[in-house]
Design an enzyme around this catalytic site. Sequence first.
Site, mmCIF file in Angstrom:
data_model
loop_
_atom_site.group_PDB
_atom_site.id
_atom_site.type_symbol
_atom_site.label_atom_id
_atom_site.label_comp_id
_atom_site.label_asym_id
_atom_site.label_seq_id
_atom_site.Cartn_x
_atom_site.Cartn_y
_atom_site.Cartn_z
ATOM 1 N N ASN A 154 0.794 -1.228 0.000
ATOM 2 C CA ASN A 154 0.000 0.000 0.000
ATOM 3 C C ASN A 154 0.833 1.288 0.000
ATOM 4 O OD1 ASN A 154 0.796 -0.589 2.592
ATOM 5 N ND2 ASN A 154 -1.096 0.104 3.549
ATOM 6 N N GLU A 251 4.710 -4.626 11.904
ATOM 7 C CA GLU A 251 3.660 -3.624 11.671
ATOM 8 C C GLU A 251 2.556 -4.338 10.906
ATOM 9 O OE1 GLU A 251 3.548 -0.808 12.933
ATOM 10 O OE2 GLU A 251 5.617 -0.317 13.437
ATOM 11 N N CYS A 285 -3.528 0.345 6.901
ATOM 12 C CA CYS A 285 -3.621 -0.566 8.050
ATOM 13 C C CYS A 285 -4.301 0.070 9.259
ATOM 14 C CB CYS A 285 -2.225 -1.005 8.441
ATOM 15 S SG CYS A 285 -1.098 0.381 8.605
ATOM 16 N N GLU A 459 7.730 1.975 14.799
ATOM 17 C CA GLU A 459 8.479 2.665 13.758
ATOM 18 C C GLU A 459 8.407 4.155 14.053
ATOM 19 O OE1 GLU A 459 6.897 0.813 9.955
ATOM 20 O OE2 GLU A 459 8.936 0.003 10.019
HETATM 21 P P1 NDP Z 1 1.056 -9.747 3.332
HETATM 22 O O1 NDP Z 1 1.136 -10.103 4.759
HETATM 23 O O2 NDP Z 1 0.399 -10.664 2.398
HETATM 24 O O3 NDP Z 1 2.545 -9.539 2.764
HETATM 25 C C1 NDP Z 1 3.455 -8.654 3.348
HETATM 26 C C2 NDP Z 1 4.848 -8.947 2.833
HETATM 27 O O4 NDP Z 1 5.327 -10.177 3.386
HETATM 28 C C3 NDP Z 1 4.916 -9.118 1.315
HETATM 29 O O5 NDP Z 1 6.118 -8.575 0.845
HETATM 30 C C4 NDP Z 1 4.887 -10.623 1.170
HETATM 31 O O6 NDP Z 1 5.402 -11.072 -0.059
HETATM 32 C C5 NDP Z 1 5.748 -11.042 2.350
HETATM 33 N N1 NDP Z 1 5.561 -12.410 2.804
HETATM 34 C C6 NDP Z 1 4.475 -13.220 2.659
HETATM 35 N N2 NDP Z 1 4.685 -14.410 3.266
HETATM 36 C C7 NDP Z 1 5.924 -14.368 3.816
HETATM 37 C C8 NDP Z 1 6.715 -15.272 4.584
HETATM 38 N N3 NDP Z 1 6.270 -16.496 4.918
HETATM 39 N N4 NDP Z 1 7.940 -14.895 4.988
HETATM 40 C C9 NDP Z 1 8.404 -13.657 4.695
HETATM 41 N N5 NDP Z 1 7.716 -12.750 3.964
HETATM 42 C C10 NDP Z 1 6.485 -13.096 3.527
HETATM 43 O O7 NDP Z 1 0.435 -8.303 3.304
HETATM 44 P P2 NDP Z 1 -0.035 -7.443 2.043
HETATM 45 O O8 NDP Z 1 1.120 -7.161 1.151
HETATM 46 O O9 NDP Z 1 -1.244 -8.097 1.489
HETATM 47 O O10 NDP Z 1 -0.420 -6.056 2.743
HETATM 48 C C11 NDP Z 1 -1.605 -5.825 3.369
HETATM 49 C C12 NDP Z 1 -1.475 -6.047 4.864
HETATM 50 O O11 NDP Z 1 -0.445 -5.225 5.393
HETATM 51 C C13 NDP Z 1 -2.733 -5.652 5.615
HETATM 52 O O12 NDP Z 1 -3.078 -6.630 6.550
HETATM 53 C C14 NDP Z 1 -2.356 -4.382 6.350
HETATM 54 O O13 NDP Z 1 -3.090 -4.124 7.470
HETATM 55 C C15 NDP Z 1 -0.907 -4.575 6.576
HETATM 56 N N6 NDP Z 1 -0.241 -3.287 6.721
HETATM 57 C C16 NDP Z 1 0.193 -2.897 7.962
HETATM 58 C C17 NDP Z 1 0.759 -1.668 8.157
HETATM 59 C C18 NDP Z 1 1.259 -1.262 9.496
HETATM 60 O O14 NDP Z 1 2.160 -0.463 9.553
HETATM 61 N N7 NDP Z 1 0.756 -1.776 10.581
HETATM 62 C C19 NDP Z 1 0.901 -0.713 7.066
HETATM 63 C C20 NDP Z 1 0.439 -1.222 5.794
HETATM 64 C C21 NDP Z 1 -0.121 -2.460 5.651
HETATM 65 P P3 NDP Z 1 4.428 -11.139 -1.370
HETATM 66 O O15 NDP Z 1 3.123 -10.519 -1.034
HETATM 67 O O16 NDP Z 1 5.164 -10.407 -2.384
HETATM 68 O O17 NDP Z 1 4.259 -12.598 -1.665
#
Ligand code: NDP
Length: 485
Positions: A154, A251, A285, A459
Amino acid sequence: MTYDTQPEASHHIGGRYVEDTAGAAIPVIYPATGDRIATVHAATASVVDQALAAAEAAQPDWAALSPRERGRILTRAAQIMRARNHELSVLETRDTGKPLQETLVADATSGADALEYFGGLAGTLTGEHIPLGRDWVYTIREALGVCVGIGAWNYPTQIACWKAAPALACGNTMVFKPSETTPLCALKVAEILTEAGAPPGVFNVVQGLGETGARLVTDPRVAKVSLTGSAPTGRKVYAAAAADMKHVTMELGGKSPMIVFDDADIENAVGGAILGNFYSSGQICSNGTRVFVHGAIMERFLDRLTARLTTAVIGDPLDEATSFGPMVSEAQMNIVLGYIDKGRTEGARLVTGGRRVDREGFYLEPTVFADVTDAMTIAREEIFGPVMSVLDFDDEDEVIARANATEYGLSAGVFTRDLARAHRVTGKLRAGTCFINSYNDAPVEAPFGGVKASGVGRENAQAAVEHYSQLKSVYVRMGDVEAPF
Ligand code: NDP
């Protein structure tokens, strides 16, 4: 102005672009049209190894620089980022689909804020002197080593900078893996840090899916992992990092409450609810997706909300007049449509929106459900899309208990003119960030992060330094050692 979206190569390692087409091709799709605008390749095992080796080799010399010198490089990167804001914002818009109206003020600029803030802070990171009579202890704040950053889709520029800036300021080096959905922007951060003078290997970017992230997290060269992502991914990454006792910052997601009392300024409360549900098409998020409105003002609140939503300009995100863009991907759009269906079938009242917009790209209408109850799926699960759930309440204690009845604890907001109530209520809300008569402000000066399933660590702000450094205590004896034998 048009800019190239196809990067020179997929990865940025050791201060230069690196390609390895043996890795699976990852198409980059512009969410407003569905067109492919670039292709990158997932990192092969050899690319991941190169990146970690570069970060490991660079770390001792980077940590040995004077902190002020490290800070100067970060500050210079912030200046370059601001100078290139338009180009970076267009790229962010094409990577994510967020309107240029937003990206011009919320992405590279927020990344530059972090680089500037931690650049300034670097020279102030000192230890303590602890007197013990004749003897004394001093502490040294040391870098952790190689850090891994993993980003969500995002806020690709902001997330890369929010992780890189404190990590680098503290003398760590980093390998960053962006989300496969938005792989372009972090490469620009690497380019800019290199141009600003960061030595090769200090900040590296590798592309890939979850399995690349998992490979990074479990590598023994890595001292710390900072993830921005969903709670399920957070649980996996936290567990993998724990096996080797690595440091973590998580996060994660949220289902944050926003409480509107009957004495609130209605226009401000509606404004807060709009910002907290529809900015970035709801893909934030910390969004306040459970809007608790006091029964006495419910219909006035809904009237003003629906009236103001009709003024949203849905259109081409590259047109600065557009204020509401598409979802990041077709997959995310379908997930959100599924939740909208659940809202309908579980008996919530659809006040406005609820459909896909009839145009190319992954657009959904801004959607509001009223008469939502705590047990409904849309009130319990993170949707990550433009769907607001409005719930009603009568009593302060009741609404606090309901607001806290979630596994998450990222943010919470209170709208009221009664300041004593505002502070009393925020004191009882279980959330990492609370807002009083506002919503979703995220200045770099304020710590940001969640409690409960929304994450661990913080953060931004001075608090981030605690999570990217460790203390060494040095005991200094000034006299003789008195041993028992
Ligand atoms: P995901 O949890 O699907 O993915 C986050 C990242 O982790 C991606 O780069 C993903 O790779 C990677 N990833 C997935 N599985 C693994 C693993 N087993 N080991 C290591 N890395 C892994 O989240 P989204 O990208 O769908 O983002 C949306 C989510 O992020 C929402 O739940 C939102 O609330 C949260 N978010 C939280 C924020 C905060 O600061 N609290 C801010 C913004 C978003 P890939 O997807 O490329 O396969």
